[in-house]
Design a protein around this motif. Structure first.
Motif, short mmCIF file in Angstrom:
data_model
loop_
_atom_site.label_atom_id
_atom_site.label_comp_id
_atom_site.label_asym_id
_atom_site.label_seq_id
_atom_site.Cartn_x
_atom_site.Cartn_y
_atom_site.Cartn_z
N UNK A 276 1.65 -2.12 18.27
CA UNK A 276 2.19 -0.88 19.11
C UNK A 276 1.45 0.35 18.83
N UNK A 277 0.74 0.31 17.52
CA UNK A 277 -0.09 1.64 17.21
C UNK A 277 -1.42 1.64 18.09
N UNK A 278 -1.83 0.29 18.26
CA UNK A 278 -3.00 0.34 19.28
C UNK A 278 -2.43 0.62 20.84
N UNK A 279 -1.27 0.32 21.11
CA UNK A 279 -0.87 0.68 22.58
C UNK A 279 -0.52 2.36 22.82
N UNK A 280 0.02 2.86 21.82
CA UNK A 280 0.68 4.31 22.01
C UNK A 280 -0.41 5.06 21.02
N UNK A 281 -1.37 4.63 20.58
CA UNK A 281 -2.48 5.57 19.88
C UNK A 281 -1.74 6.77 19.05
N UNK A 282 -2.04 7.91 19.25
CA UNK A 282 -1.64 9.02 18.44
C UNK A 282 -0.33 9.32 18.65
N UNK A 283 0.53 8.85 19.53
CA UNK A 283 1.67 9.11 19.70
C UNK A 283 2.80 8.49 18.55
N UNK A 284 2.24 7.67 17.85
CA UNK A 284 3.00 6.66 16.84
C UNK A 284 2.58 6.84 15.32
N UNK A 285 3.17 7.17 14.66
CA UNK A 285 2.65 7.18 13.09
C UNK A 285 3.54 6.17 12.46
N UNK A 286 2.89 5.26 11.64
CA UNK A 286 3.72 4.35 10.79
C UNK A 286 3.68 4.62 9.29
N UNK A 287 4.80 4.56 8.58
CA UNK A 287 4.78 4.86 7.45
C UNK A 287 5.49 3.93 6.46
N UNK A 288 4.79 3.40 5.45
CA UNK A 288 5.46 2.55 4.47
C UNK A 288 5.96 3.51 3.64
N UNK A 289 7.47 3.31 3.35
CA UNK A 289 8.05 4.25 2.26
C UNK A 289 9.47 3.99 2.64
N UNK A 290 10.32 4.52 1.87
CA UNK A 290 11.78 4.68 1.64
C UNK A 290 12.17 5.79 2.73
N UNK A 291 13.23 5.43 3.48
CA UNK A 291 13.65 6.80 4.62
C UNK A 291 14.37 7.71 3.53
N UNK A 292 15.05 7.49 2.51
CA UNK A 292 15.42 8.77 1.72
C UNK A 292 14.54 9.67 1.34
N UNK A 293 13.15 9.33 1.53
CA UNK A 293 11.96 10.28 1.34
C UNK A 293 11.54 10.95 2.30
N UNK A 294 12.50 10.99 3.64
CA UNK A 294 12.13 11.56 4.75
C UNK A 294 11.48 13.12 4.50
N UNK A 295 12.14 14.00 3.92
CA UNK A 295 11.31 15.16 3.82
C UNK A 295 10.16 15.00 3.23
N UNK A 296 9.98 14.68 2.06
CA UNK A 296 8.48 14.39 1.57
C UNK A 296 7.46 13.77 2.63
N UNK A 297 7.90 12.62 3.28
CA UNK A 297 7.17 12.13 4.52
C UNK A 297 6.71 13.17 5.56
N UNK A 298 7.63 13.52 5.91
CA UNK A 298 7.52 14.82 6.95
C UNK A 298 6.42 15.86 6.56
N UNK A 299 6.82 16.31 5.26
CA UNK A 299 5.93 17.33 4.78
C UNK A 299 4.23 16.76 4.73
N UNK A 300 4.21 15.72 4.13
CA UNK A 300 2.84 15.02 3.96
C UNK A 300 2.20 14.54 5.38
N UNK A 301 3.28 14.79 6.57
CA UNK A 301 2.57 14.61 7.67
C UNK A 301 2.48 15.83 8.69
N UNK A 302 2.65 16.92 7.96
CA UNK A 302 2.67 18.13 8.29
C UNK A 302 3.51 18.41 9.79
N UNK A 303 4.79 17.87 9.58
CA UNK A 303 5.84 18.07 10.52
C UNK A 303 6.75 18.78 9.94
N UNK A 304 7.14 19.81 10.80
CA UNK A 304 8.14 20.96 10.09
C UNK A 304 9.47 20.41 10.48
#
Length: 311
Positions: A64-92
């Protein structure tokens, strides 16, 4: 229906409640087979960050990443760490969050993952690759703790019988497979009048314990309060009463329903941070026929208000 094909649960309802818009940022917290993510990206010119603690799901999502390119980011992690994941990806802030708390079909149907008593395999149950397995837990935990685990996380009325049987069996030899555990339970729960398999609730309890699922859910609800834009929506699809109760109570609490109770003092500091936008929804009869695994699903959704997050 081919059970190996993962069918997203209540897809139409999830998208209808999220009300995606072009250029919005949406979080698929349980990527799994990629159903929600694919529908969002194919129907709207939006961006999706998809999370899954199972690296196999992430690797499967690379197509899917190949099809949608920069519109999709895939993260291997626990969703409970959502805030940290967003911060790491510079998403406010984000426009919407989708959370399907069920097990993906490829996990359930894979014997070597140990999630199902229907397929003999190692008693693992880890959604990721780290931490204790279900086998580690039942071969080391004391009887009282095992009883409490099965009773609390499985809501199993035969928890005492089952825990004692497990301890007696493991005193002779360790329990390493799903078949062993299933047979132990089936031998002691003989008068079970329920339609579900005698091992269902114990397997659920172990899976919840192995993956710390209830605490992860609590963490992401709080993270959603902090990261959703005003007007942003979180949609949660749960599959058993423990999860649903946590979601229901959180939404009721944060929407101010608790403080509207005339028997409780009004806490003026806690302005409602969410608005409940639908009563609990269940899958349609048609969906249940087409996808029997959806039958226990319950969907709840809430919209973020302009209020500050609660402390």
């Amino acid at each position: 229906m081919n059970e190996n094909i993962h069918i997203p649960v209540m897809m139409d309802e999830v998208l209808d409640l999220l009300k995606p818009n072009n250029n919005g940022i949406y979080i698929d917290c349980t990527f799994g087979g990629g159903g929600y993510t694919k529908s969002l990206l194919s129907s709207y010119d939006c961006n999706v960050l998809a999370i899954d603690r199972d690296n196999i799901a992430i690797q499967n999502g690379l197509k899917l990443r190949k099809i949608y390119s920069d519109r999709l980011k895939l993260v291997n992690g626990c969703f409970g760490n959502l805030e940290e994941i967003l911060d790491n990806n510079k998403i406010l802030k984000v426009n919407g969050i989708a959370l399907d708390l069920g097990i993906s079909s490829f996990q359930l149907d894979s014997a070597d993952r140990g999630f199902s008593f229907k397929r003999n395999g190692p008693l693992d149950m880890r959604m990721g690759s780290d931490g204790k397995s279900a086998s580690d837990i039942i071969n080391t935990i004391d009887q009282e703790s095992l009883y409490e685990l099965i009773k609390a996380f499985g809501e199993e009325k035969y928890a005492n019988k089952i825990s004692k049987a497990i301890i007696l069996y493991r005193d002779k030899k360790p329990i390493h497979t799903t078949e062993e555990l299933s047979l132990i339970i089936s031998k002691v729960v003989k008068d079970n009048k329920s339609k579900i398999h005698p091992a269902t609730r114990t397997f659920q309890a172990l899976r919840i314990a192995v993956n710390d699922e209830l605490d992860e859910l609590k963490k992401i609800l709080v993270a959603a309060e902090r990261k959703l834009l005003p007007g942003g929506v979180i949609v949660v699809v749960s599959f058993h009463s423990l999860e649903d109760r946590i979601v229901k109570n959180f939404f009721s609490d944060r929407s101010g329903k608790v403080f509207n109770n005339r028997h409780l003092p009004l806490n003026k500091q806690n302005v409602p941070s969410f608005e409940i936008i639908t009563k609990a929804l269940r899958p349609s009869d048609t969906e249940v026929r087409n996808n029997p695994r959806s039958r226990s699903a319950k969907l709840r959704a809430a919209m973020r208000t302009f209020a500050e997050p609660w402390s």
